[in-house]
Write a protein that holds these residues in place. Structure first.
Motif: not given
Length: 188
Positions: A103-122
């Protein structure tokens, strides 16, 4: 007298040829045996211990060529790459699920950063391919690099109260067969 000398010379020649044939017929196998025996009886620190190594049975050596080696390296690389990609994709999927529930925007941003970081690696890992040693690039595919031989042997291990062990393993030796690189348990 001359006939006698000729007969002696013939006998000596036949005897010498027999010894020579006997020696040359055994050198290949004894090279493998010696290389394997030295390898088995030498620990990682280079200390040799007499384990009363005796060969029971030795298979015919098979050649490992440049082509075989490239195939082994490629298979290993592809397996590791697939394993790493699967882990990264699982992490992306897990973070996407967590982000959807958040629900929290800051946590959504945190998860998005992890997703983006892993997607770059993929993306980066997907573009990679096996890099072969320079020596392979100009070598003929049929060049023999090593030999693999299966050996059944016994040793007497002083660490196990001098119990005699019977072991069957595969050994990788250099192309000449006089130096052992590694050993693997025999696959059944």
């Amino acid at each position: 007298m001359e006939n006698n000398n000729r007969n002696k010379m013939k006998r000596n020649l036949v005897k010498n040829l027999s010894v020579l044939l006997l020696l040359t017929g055994c050198t290949g196998q004894s090279n493998y045996e010696k290389a394997i025996a030295d390898f088995v009886q030498t620990d990682k620190r280079g200390t040799w211990t007499d384990l009363q190594f005796k060969v029971i049975e030795m298979g015919e050596p098979t050649n490992i060529t440049v082509k075989d080696s490239i195939s082994i390296l490629t298979e290993k690389f592809d397996a590791e790459k697939s394993k790493r990609l699967a882990m990264l994709n699982e992490s992306i999927a897990r973070n996407k699920k967590s982000m959807e529930k958040e629900r929290f925007t800051s946590m959504k941003e945190f998860y998005q950063k992890l997703i983006d970081k892993n997607q770059v690696l993929v993306d980066s890992l997907t573009r990679t391919s096996v890099e072969l040693p320079d020596a392979y690039k100009n070598a003929a595919e049929t060049t023999v690099l090593a030999k693999e031989v299966t050996c059944k042997f016994t040793i007497v291990n002083p660490m196990l109260n001098n119990a005699k062990q019977e072991i069957t393993e595969n050994f990788i030796l250099n192309a000449a067969g006089d130096k052992c690189y590694r050993r693997n348990s025999k696959k059944k």
